[in-house]
Design a protein around this motif. Structure first.
Motif, PDB file in Angstrom:
ATOM      1  N   SER A  92       0.836  -1.197   0.000  1.00 30.93           N
ATOM      2  CA  SER A  92       0.000   0.000   0.000  1.00 30.93           C
ATOM      3  C   SER A  92       0.876   1.254   0.000  1.00 30.93           C
ATOM      4  CB  SER A  92      -0.933  -0.017   1.214  1.00 30.93           C
ATOM      5  OG  SER A  92      -1.795   1.081   1.197  1.00 30.93           O
ATOM      6  N   ALA A  93       1.931   1.236   0.794  1.00 28.34           N
ATOM      7  CA  ALA A  93       2.857   2.372   0.809  1.00 28.34           C
ATOM      8  C   ALA A  93       3.532   2.533  -0.554  1.00 28.34           C
ATOM      9  CB  ALA A  93       3.907   2.184   1.907  1.00 28.34           C
ATOM     10  N   PHE A  94       3.865   1.417  -1.186  1.00 24.86           N
ATOM     11  CA  PHE A  94       4.474   1.477  -2.518  1.00 24.86           C
ATOM     12  C   PHE A  94       3.479   2.038  -3.532  1.00 24.86           C
ATOM     13  CE2 PHE A  94       5.644  -0.491  -6.612  1.00 24.86           C
ATOM     14  CZ  PHE A  94       6.910   0.054  -6.754  1.00 24.86           C
ATOM     15  N   ALA A  95       2.224   1.603  -3.463  1.00 29.39           N
ATOM     16  CA  ALA A  95       1.192   2.137  -4.358  1.00 29.39           C
ATOM     17  C   ALA A  95       1.005   3.634  -4.121  1.00 29.39           C
ATOM     18  CB  ALA A  95      -0.134   1.396  -4.152  1.00 29.39           C
ATOM     19  N   ALA A  96       1.060   4.059  -2.850  1.00 31.83           N
ATOM     20  CA  ALA A  96       0.971   5.491  -2.544  1.00 31.83           C
ATOM     21  C   ALA A  96       2.118   6.242  -3.211  1.00 31.83           C
ATOM     22  CB  ALA A  96       0.985   5.715  -1.036  1.00 31.83           C
ATOM     23  N   SER A  97       3.307   5.656  -3.181  1.00 26.08           N
ATOM     24  CA  SER A  97       4.467   6.303  -3.817  1.00 26.08           C
ATOM     25  C   SER A  97       4.288   6.413  -5.326  1.00 26.08           C
ATOM     26  CB  SER A  97       5.746   5.525  -3.503  1.00 26.08           C
ATOM     27  OG  SER A  97       6.013   5.561  -2.128  1.00 26.08           O
ATOM     28  N   LEU A  98       3.753   5.374  -5.938  1.00 27.29           N
ATOM     29  CA  LEU A  98       3.509   5.432  -7.381  1.00 27.29           C
ATOM     30  C   LEU A  98       2.481   6.514  -7.717  1.00 27.29           C
ATOM     31  CD1 LEU A  98       3.385   1.628  -8.309  1.00 27.29           C
ATOM     32  CD2 LEU A  98       5.260   3.249  -8.699  1.00 27.29           C
ATOM     33  N   CYS A  99       1.417   6.574  -6.942  1.00 26.69           N
ATOM     34  CA  CYS A  99       0.406   7.620  -7.163  1.00 26.69           C
ATOM     35  C   CYS A  99       1.022   9.002  -6.964  1.00 26.69           C
ATOM     36  CB  CYS A  99      -0.782   7.432  -6.220  1.00 26.69           C
ATOM     37  SG  CYS A  99      -1.857   6.059  -6.636  1.00 26.69           S
ATOM     38  N   TRP A 100       1.872   9.124  -5.953  1.00 21.99           N
ATOM     39  CA  TRP A 100       2.529  10.404  -5.678  1.00 21.99           C
ATOM     40  C   TRP A 100       3.382  10.842  -6.864  1.00 21.99           C
ATOM     41  CZ3 TRP A 100       1.994  14.577  -3.154  1.00 21.99           C
ATOM     42  CH2 TRP A 100       3.060  15.437  -2.924  1.00 21.99           C
ATOM     43  N   MET A 101       4.136   9.899  -7.429  1.00 18.12           N
ATOM     44  CA  MET A 101       4.961  10.238  -8.594  1.00 18.12           C
ATOM     45  C   MET A 101       4.097  10.707  -9.764  1.00 18.12           C
ATOM     46  SD  MET A 101       8.125   7.528  -8.614  1.00 18.12           S
ATOM     47  CE  MET A 101       7.134   6.053  -8.501  1.00 18.12           C
ATOM     48  N   MET A 102       2.959  10.055  -9.948  1.00 21.38           N
ATOM     49  CA  MET A 102       2.058  10.458 -11.029  1.00 21.38           C
ATOM     50  C   MET A 102       1.476  11.844 -10.751  1.00 21.38           C
ATOM     51  SD  MET A 102       2.287   8.046 -13.186  1.00 21.38           S
ATOM     52  CE  MET A 102       0.908   8.242 -14.286  1.00 21.38           C
ATOM     53  N   ALA A 103       1.145  12.118  -9.493  1.00 18.17           N
ATOM     54  CA  ALA A 103       0.562  13.418  -9.145  1.00 18.17           C
ATOM     55  C   ALA A 103       1.570  14.542  -9.368  1.00 18.17           C
ATOM     56  CB  ALA A 103       0.082  13.415  -7.691  1.00 18.17           C
ATOM     57  N   ILE A 104       2.797  14.366  -8.859  1.00 15.53           N
ATOM     58  CA  ILE A 104       3.764  15.465  -8.974  1.00 15.53           C
ATOM     59  C   ILE A 104       4.355  15.593 -10.371  1.00 15.53           C
ATOM     60  CG2 ILE A 104       4.251  15.523  -6.509  1.00 15.53           C
ATOM     61  CD1 ILE A 104       6.896  14.048  -7.095  1.00 15.53           C
ATOM     62  N   SER A 105       4.083  14.616 -11.220  1.00 20.02           N
ATOM     63  CA  SER A 105       4.484  14.783 -12.617  1.00 20.02           C
ATOM     64  C   SER A 105       3.494  15.671 -13.365  1.00 20.02           C
ATOM     65  CB  SER A 105       4.606  13.423 -13.315  1.00 20.02           C
ATOM     66  OG  SER A 105       3.326  12.856 -13.539  1.00 20.02           O
ATOM     67  N   ARG A 106       2.330  15.914 -12.738  1.00 18.00           N
ATOM     68  CA  ARG A 106       1.261  16.678 -13.378  1.00 18.00           C
ATOM     69  C   ARG A 106       0.990  18.029 -12.724  1.00 18.00           C
ATOM     70  NH1 ARG A 106       0.600  11.529 -14.501  1.00 18.00           N
ATOM     71  NH2 ARG A 106      -0.607  10.869 -16.312  1.00 18.00           N
TER      72      ARG A 106
END
Length: 123
Positions: free
Chosen positions: A57-71
């Motif tokens: 879940s923490a890893f999925a949060a990190s992936l979502c975070w990377m997608m968010a800050i790329s936008r």
């Protein structure tokens, strides 16, 4: 809806989920985390399915975070992480019967006001 907010919501959701699972598992297995403890028992705990799910879940949060800050600018995205505070606090009250006193409620409200103010930024 802007996808960056979808990814921010994913970051927050996965973060809160992971924290709640870890708290639950640590509460159920506190004896493994106090002295004396064995490395074998601790490794077994860390590798248990629920703890591994919390890590995922923490890893999925990190992936979502990377997608968010790329936008969106990180200076706009990061204040939204403060939404974790009230969500974790409410979940702790509901699931773990933790107490919320006036100071915690007031502090959480101030955090949310800050998030609201920062989210209105046009920069």
């Amino acid at each position: 809806m802007n996808l960056s907010y979808f990814y921010l919501a994913g970051t927050i959701g996965f973060t809160v989920l992971g924290q709640m699972i870890l708290k639950w598992q640590v509460s159920e297995n506190a004896h493994l985390l106090v002295k004396p403890f064995s490395i074998r028992a601790l490794a077994g705990f860390i590798l248990s399915p629920w703890v591994m799910f919390a890590f995922a879940s923490a890893f999925a949060a990190s992936l979502c975070w990377m997608m968010a800050i790329s936008r969106m600018p990180i200076s706009k995205a990061y204040p939204f992480m403060a939404i974790n505070f009230p969500l974790v606090a409410v979940a702790a009250v509901l699931f773990f019967k933790e107490q919320m006193d006036f100071a915690r409620v007031a502090g959480t409200v101030l955090i949310m006001i800050g998030v609201l103010v920062l989210s209105r930024s046009t920069v």
